[in-house]
Design a protein around this motif. Structure first.
Motif, PDB file in Angstrom:
ATOM      1  N   GLU A  77       2.249  -8.344 -16.126  1.00  0.00           N
ATOM      2  CA  GLU A  77       3.377  -8.973 -15.430  1.00  0.00           C
ATOM      3  C   GLU A  77       2.936  -9.730 -14.184  1.00  0.00           C
ATOM      4  O   GLU A  77       3.753 -10.409 -13.561  1.00  0.00           O
ATOM      5  CB  GLU A  77       4.395  -7.909 -15.018  1.00  0.00           C
ATOM      6  N   GLN A  78       1.661  -9.560 -13.798  1.00  0.00           N
ATOM      7  CA  GLN A  78       1.155 -10.150 -12.558  1.00  0.00           C
ATOM      8  C   GLN A  78       2.056  -9.775 -11.384  1.00  0.00           C
ATOM      9  O   GLN A  78       2.531 -10.620 -10.618  1.00  0.00           O
ATOM     10  CB  GLN A  78       1.037 -11.678 -12.690  1.00  0.00           C
ATOM     11  N   CYS A  79       2.300  -8.469 -11.281  1.00  0.00           N
ATOM     12  CA  CYS A  79       3.266  -7.950 -10.316  1.00  0.00           C
ATOM     13  C   CYS A  79       2.848  -6.555  -9.867  1.00  0.00           C
ATOM     14  O   CYS A  79       2.348  -5.775 -10.671  1.00  0.00           O
ATOM     15  CB  CYS A  79       4.642  -7.892 -10.996  1.00  0.00           C
ATOM     16  N   PHE A  80       3.046  -6.251  -8.582  1.00  0.00           N
ATOM     17  CA  PHE A  80       2.884  -4.880  -8.115  1.00  0.00           C
ATOM     18  C   PHE A  80       4.157  -4.114  -8.459  1.00  0.00           C
ATOM     19  O   PHE A  80       5.261  -4.593  -8.189  1.00  0.00           O
ATOM     20  CB  PHE A  80       2.664  -4.829  -6.598  1.00  0.00           C
ATOM     21  N   ARG A  81       3.994  -2.957  -9.065  1.00  0.00           N
ATOM     22  CA  ARG A  81       5.131  -2.068  -9.345  1.00  0.00           C
ATOM     23  C   ARG A  81       4.993  -0.869  -8.431  1.00  0.00           C
ATOM     24  O   ARG A  81       4.008  -0.149  -8.488  1.00  0.00           O
ATOM     25  CB  ARG A  81       5.166  -1.677 -10.811  1.00  0.00           C
TER      26      ARG A  81
ATOM     27  N   GLU B  15       0.835  -1.191   0.000  1.00  0.00           N
ATOM     28  CA  GLU B  15       0.000   0.000   0.000  1.00  0.00           C
ATOM     29  C   GLU B  15       0.872   1.245   0.000  1.00  0.00           C
ATOM     30  O   GLU B  15       1.981   1.233   0.547  1.00  0.00           O
ATOM     31  CB  GLU B  15      -0.887   0.029   1.253  1.00  0.00           C
ATOM     32  N   GLN B  16       0.363   2.313  -0.594  1.00  0.00           N
ATOM     33  CA  GLN B  16       1.076   3.584  -0.606  1.00  0.00           C
ATOM     34  C   GLN B  16       1.375   4.001   0.837  1.00  0.00           C
ATOM     35  O   GLN B  16       0.540   3.852   1.720  1.00  0.00           O
ATOM     36  CB  GLN B  16       0.242   4.651  -1.306  1.00  0.00           C
TER      37      GLN B  16
ATOM     38  N   GLY C 290      11.980   2.309   2.094  1.00  0.00           N
ATOM     39  CA  GLY C 290      11.540   3.677   2.316  1.00  0.00           C
ATOM     40  C   GLY C 290      10.062   3.713   1.978  1.00  0.00           C
ATOM     41  O   GLY C 290       9.516   2.753   1.422  1.00  0.00           O
ATOM     42  N   PRO C 291       9.348   4.775   2.325  1.00  0.00           N
ATOM     43  CA  PRO C 291       7.894   4.829   2.093  1.00  0.00           C
ATOM     44  C   PRO C 291       7.539   4.737   0.601  1.00  0.00           C
ATOM     45  O   PRO C 291       8.148   5.419  -0.226  1.00  0.00           O
ATOM     46  CB  PRO C 291       7.492   6.200   2.654  1.00  0.00           C
ATOM     47  N   LEU C 292       6.574   3.896   0.282  1.00  0.00           N
ATOM     48  CA  LEU C 292       6.114   3.765  -1.102  1.00  0.00           C
ATOM     49  C   LEU C 292       5.318   5.011  -1.481  1.00  0.00           C
ATOM     50  O   LEU C 292       4.392   5.403  -0.772  1.00  0.00           O
ATOM     51  CB  LEU C 292       5.238   2.524  -1.269  1.00  0.00           C
ATOM     52  N   THR C 293       5.693   5.641  -2.596  1.00  0.00           N
ATOM     53  CA  THR C 293       4.987   6.835  -3.059  1.00  0.00           C
ATOM     54  C   THR C 293       3.871   6.489  -4.035  1.00  0.00           C
ATOM     55  O   THR C 293       2.958   7.284  -4.235  1.00  0.00           O
ATOM     56  CB  THR C 293       5.956   7.834  -3.719  1.00  0.00           C
TER      57      THR C 293
END
Length: 103
Positions: free
Chosen positions: A58-62, A34-35, A47-50
């Protein structure tokens, strides 16, 4: 498990945002990212996801984290190359794929 790729840009300078090196780190997560979340894998941390997007092809979280750029602290100069090399020692890899424009 969810496949996740975290991407980070290392800018060549603060004034030119078009020249940069992209680093990434791939990991599997038990829950969807999650952001604002900080991901950890052993001694590595993101580090915090922006931003977080699901790349269906791709069946992937970017995920993206804040950009880094050369800076001076006291008498020490931290160049683009120094930052890239240091982050690689921390587990980041040079990104060989095209980075999705999120910003």
């Amino acid at each position: 498990m969810y496949q996740c790729r975290v991407e980070k840009r290392i800018l060549k300078s603060m004034t030119n945002r078009s020249e940069y090196t992209v680093l990434n780190y791939e990991l599997k997560l038990a829950a969807a990212p999650e952001q604002g979340q900080i991901l950890k894998d052993g001694r590595w941390y993101s580090g915090p996801l922006t931003s977080v997007i699901w790349a269906i092809d791709e069946q992937c979280f970017r995920c993206r984290v804040e950009d880094e750029f050369p800076f001076v602290q006291g008498y020490e100069h931290y160049s683009h190359d120094w930052i890239v090399e240091t982050l690689q020692l921390e587990g980041w890899s040079l990104c060989t794929r095209n980075m999705i424009r999120i910003d």
